[in-house]
Scaffold this motif. Sequence first.
Motif, PDB file in Angstrom:
ATOM      1  N   GLN A 107      11.350  73.958-103.031  1.00 17.88           N
ATOM      2  CA  GLN A 107      10.219  73.867-102.102  1.00 17.88           C
ATOM      3  C   GLN A 107      10.662  73.319-100.748  1.00 17.88           C
ATOM      4  O   GLN A 107      10.204  73.779 -99.698  1.00 17.88           O
ATOM      5  N   ALA A 108      11.579  72.347-100.755  1.00 17.25           N
ATOM      6  CA  ALA A 108      12.039  71.737 -99.508  1.00 17.25           C
ATOM      7  C   ALA A 108      12.829  72.715 -98.647  1.00 17.25           C
ATOM      8  O   ALA A 108      12.890  72.556 -97.426  1.00 17.25           O
ATOM      9  N   HIS A 135      27.024  82.297 -92.391  1.00 15.69           N
ATOM     10  CA  HIS A 135      27.137  81.506 -91.172  1.00 15.69           C
ATOM     11  C   HIS A 135      28.473  80.768 -91.117  1.00 15.69           C
ATOM     12  O   HIS A 135      29.307  80.906 -92.018  1.00 15.69           O
ATOM     13  N   GLN A 136      28.654  79.951 -90.083  1.00 15.78           N
ATOM     14  CA  GLN A 136      29.935  79.292 -89.840  1.00 15.78           C
ATOM     15  C   GLN A 136      30.052  77.894 -90.450  1.00 15.78           C
ATOM     16  O   GLN A 136      31.070  77.236 -90.255  1.00 15.78           O
ATOM     17  N   LEU A 137      29.021  77.436 -91.161  1.00 21.45           N
ATOM     18  CA  LEU A 137      29.108  76.128 -91.812  1.00 21.45           C
ATOM     19  C   LEU A 137      29.987  76.256 -93.047  1.00 21.45           C
ATOM     20  O   LEU A 137      29.645  76.968 -93.998  1.00 21.45           O
ATOM     21  N   ALA A 138      31.138  75.577 -93.040  1.00 15.49           N
ATOM     22  CA  ALA A 138      32.118  75.717 -94.112  1.00 15.49           C
ATOM     23  C   ALA A 138      31.928  74.699 -95.227  1.00 15.49           C
ATOM     24  O   ALA A 138      32.182  74.989 -96.398  1.00 15.49           O
ATOM     25  N   SER A 139      31.490  73.470 -94.875  1.00 17.75           N
ATOM     26  CA  SER A 139      31.266  72.454 -95.904  1.00 17.75           C
ATOM     27  C   SER A 139      30.303  71.401 -95.395  1.00 17.75           C
ATOM     28  O   SER A 139      30.161  71.194 -94.193  1.00 17.75           O
ATOM     29  N   VAL A 140      29.645  70.740 -96.337  1.00 13.49           N
ATOM     30  CA  VAL A 140      28.714  69.655 -96.044  1.00 13.49           C
ATOM     31  C   VAL A 140      28.969  68.526 -97.023  1.00 13.49           C
ATOM     32  O   VAL A 140      29.044  68.763 -98.236  1.00 13.49           O
ATOM     33  N   THR A 141      29.106  67.316 -96.507  1.00 11.84           N
ATOM     34  CA  THR A 141      29.185  66.128 -97.359  1.00 11.84           C
ATOM     35  C   THR A 141      27.914  65.313 -97.163  1.00 11.84           C
ATOM     36  O   THR A 141      27.483  65.090 -96.028  1.00 11.84           O
ATOM     37  N   VAL A 142      27.322  64.887 -98.267  1.00 12.69           N
ATOM     38  CA  VAL A 142      26.080  64.110 -98.235  1.00 12.69           C
ATOM     39  C   VAL A 142      26.274  62.817 -98.998  1.00 12.69           C
ATOM     40  O   VAL A 142      26.899  62.796-100.068  1.00 12.69           O
ATOM     41  N   LEU A 143      25.734  61.725 -98.452  1.00  8.42           N
ATOM     42  CA  LEU A 143      25.673  60.433 -99.142  1.00  8.42           C
ATOM     43  C   LEU A 143      24.222  60.136 -99.478  1.00  8.42           C
ATOM     44  O   LEU A 143      23.349  60.231 -98.613  1.00  8.42           O
ATOM     45  N   GLN A 144      23.975  59.785-100.731  1.00 12.18           N
ATOM     46  CA  GLN A 144      22.651  59.403-101.201  1.00 12.18           C
ATOM     47  C   GLN A 144      22.807  58.335-102.283  1.00 12.18           C
ATOM     48  O   GLN A 144      23.830  58.305-102.979  1.00 12.18           O
ATOM     49  N   LEU A 192      21.925  72.463-100.664  1.00 13.81           N
ATOM     50  CA  LEU A 192      20.778  72.894 -99.863  1.00 13.81           C
ATOM     51  C   LEU A 192      21.156  73.019 -98.390  1.00 13.81           C
ATOM     52  O   LEU A 192      20.859  74.027 -97.732  1.00 13.81           O
ATOM     53  N   LEU A 193      21.831  72.008 -97.845  1.00 15.95           N
ATOM     54  CA  LEU A 193      22.201  72.030 -96.432  1.00 15.95           C
ATOM     55  C   LEU A 193      23.217  73.126 -96.145  1.00 15.95           C
ATOM     56  O   LEU A 193      23.166  73.777 -95.092  1.00 15.95           O
ATOM     57  N   LEU A 194      24.157  73.327 -97.070  1.00 23.54           N
ATOM     58  CA  LEU A 194      25.147  74.386 -96.885  1.00 23.54           C
ATOM     59  C   LEU A 194      24.468  75.747 -96.824  1.00 23.54           C
ATOM     60  O   LEU A 194      24.817  76.596 -95.990  1.00 23.54           O
ATOM     61  N   GLU A 215      22.441  75.149 -88.124  1.00 21.65           N
ATOM     62  CA  GLU A 215      21.264  74.780 -87.329  1.00 21.65           C
ATOM     63  C   GLU A 215      20.124  74.290 -88.222  1.00 21.65           C
ATOM     64  O   GLU A 215      19.629  73.162 -88.061  1.00 21.65           O
ATOM     65  N   GLN A 216      19.682  75.130 -89.163  1.00 18.37           N
ATOM     66  CA  GLN A 216      18.577  74.737 -90.037  1.00 18.37           C
ATOM     67  C   GLN A 216      18.953  73.548 -90.911  1.00 18.37           C
ATOM     68  O   GLN A 216      18.133  72.660 -91.142  1.00 18.37           O
ATOM     69  N   GLY A 217      20.191  73.544 -91.413  1.00 11.27           N
ATOM     70  CA  GLY A 217      20.633  72.434 -92.249  1.00 11.27           C
ATOM     71  C   GLY A 217      20.674  71.126 -91.481  1.00 11.27           C
ATOM     72  O   GLY A 217      20.262  70.081 -91.990  1.00 11.27           O
ATOM     73  N   TRP A 218      21.178  71.189 -90.246  1.00  5.82           N
ATOM     74  CA  TRP A 218      21.226  69.978 -89.418  1.00  5.82           C
ATOM     75  C   TRP A 218      19.817  69.461 -89.138  1.00  5.82           C
ATOM     76  O   TRP A 218      19.555  68.253 -89.222  1.00  5.82           O
ATOM     77  N   ALA A 219      18.904  70.372 -88.809  1.00  8.35           N
ATOM     78  CA  ALA A 219      17.528  69.971 -88.528  1.00  8.35           C
ATOM     79  C   ALA A 219      16.888  69.326 -89.752  1.00  8.35           C
ATOM     80  O   ALA A 219      16.162  68.328 -89.643  1.00  8.35           O
TER      81      ALA A 219
END
Length: 337
Positions: free
Chosen positions: A107-108, A270-279, A291-293, A298-302
């Motif tokens: 949903q998010a 798209h050009q986003l190759a990797s995302v690291t998340v801390l939670q 999800l962000l990847l 753009e959408q992931g950053w927002a």
Amino acid sequence: MVGLRHVVVLCLLAMLAGCGASETLESFGGPTMGSTYSIKYVRTAEVPGPDEVQRQVEGILAEVDRQMSTYRSDSDIERFNDLPANSCQPMPEPILHLIRTGEQLSQASDGAFDLTVEPLMNLWGFGPQAREIKVPDAAALTQVGLRVGHAHLHIDGQQLCKDAAVEVDFNSIAAGYAVDRIAAQLTQLGIRSYLAEATGELKAVGQKPDGTAWRIALEEPRDDQQVAERVINVDGFGVSTSGDYRNYFQQDGRRYSHTLDARTGAPITHQLASVTVLQPSALMADGLSTLLLILGPEQGWAYAEKHQVAAFFVMREGTGFVTRSNKAFEQLTAVKP
């Protein structure tokens, strides 16, 4: 009596100085979920030795595998996946918990993240029942798309039900869940400092015996060699990195990643190759990094900014990479004075 009092005072002084506490760094690991796991923890006199801790950790991993593996036909989720449309099956609470988490993430992301993409993963050649790695034709995509969508799932009491022949794939969140379970068990055993990792998802709490922080290397998203993009200090958080660089194929000069956008039924481009998340939760770090990847640079950053998700992005630029991290990420990884 004077001698005994003198001994007690010396012991108290030693404890206050940290010298009386016998702390050692224990470690063990092994295979799990088609990959590996590793545990490091600071052992004191009050906590069990590595053999007992390993026994309990591997019990958790074995349970997760029995319930959630898509690579064994007798797992709870694969028995559910084999059922036809309009079927229900009693499920253990951990699976129902992950289904609810998947619904929240779906949903998010407006449906971009979805736990029911296994038929698409198989069609593109990335899934457990994949027959051929290739770009599928439009007709096949349309047909399989009828069996994808979290809306086809619902929970009825302790049963998981489906109104279409959907297949659930927990690979985007199961390892994070396992790390949370392991972390909770280590805490229950009285372990206050540890680094728990399973298939690359991890959680670090406390400090090493010498008082230094647990340091985590974030890899540059390359498939030819391992290069540290950045090293961060972590205390009290789950860390997850999702990338499109380890599992992909090329056809007609185009690159196809194993990370699929459920809205399109196709790999991300798209050009986003990797995302690291801390939670605080390794489960949520695991899900949110995927999800962000999927959402992209753009959408992931927002999304990360709107929801204050601590995130570190690595984008392709020419033959190299550029990085971007938000304020939440920098605050959590800042070196403490």
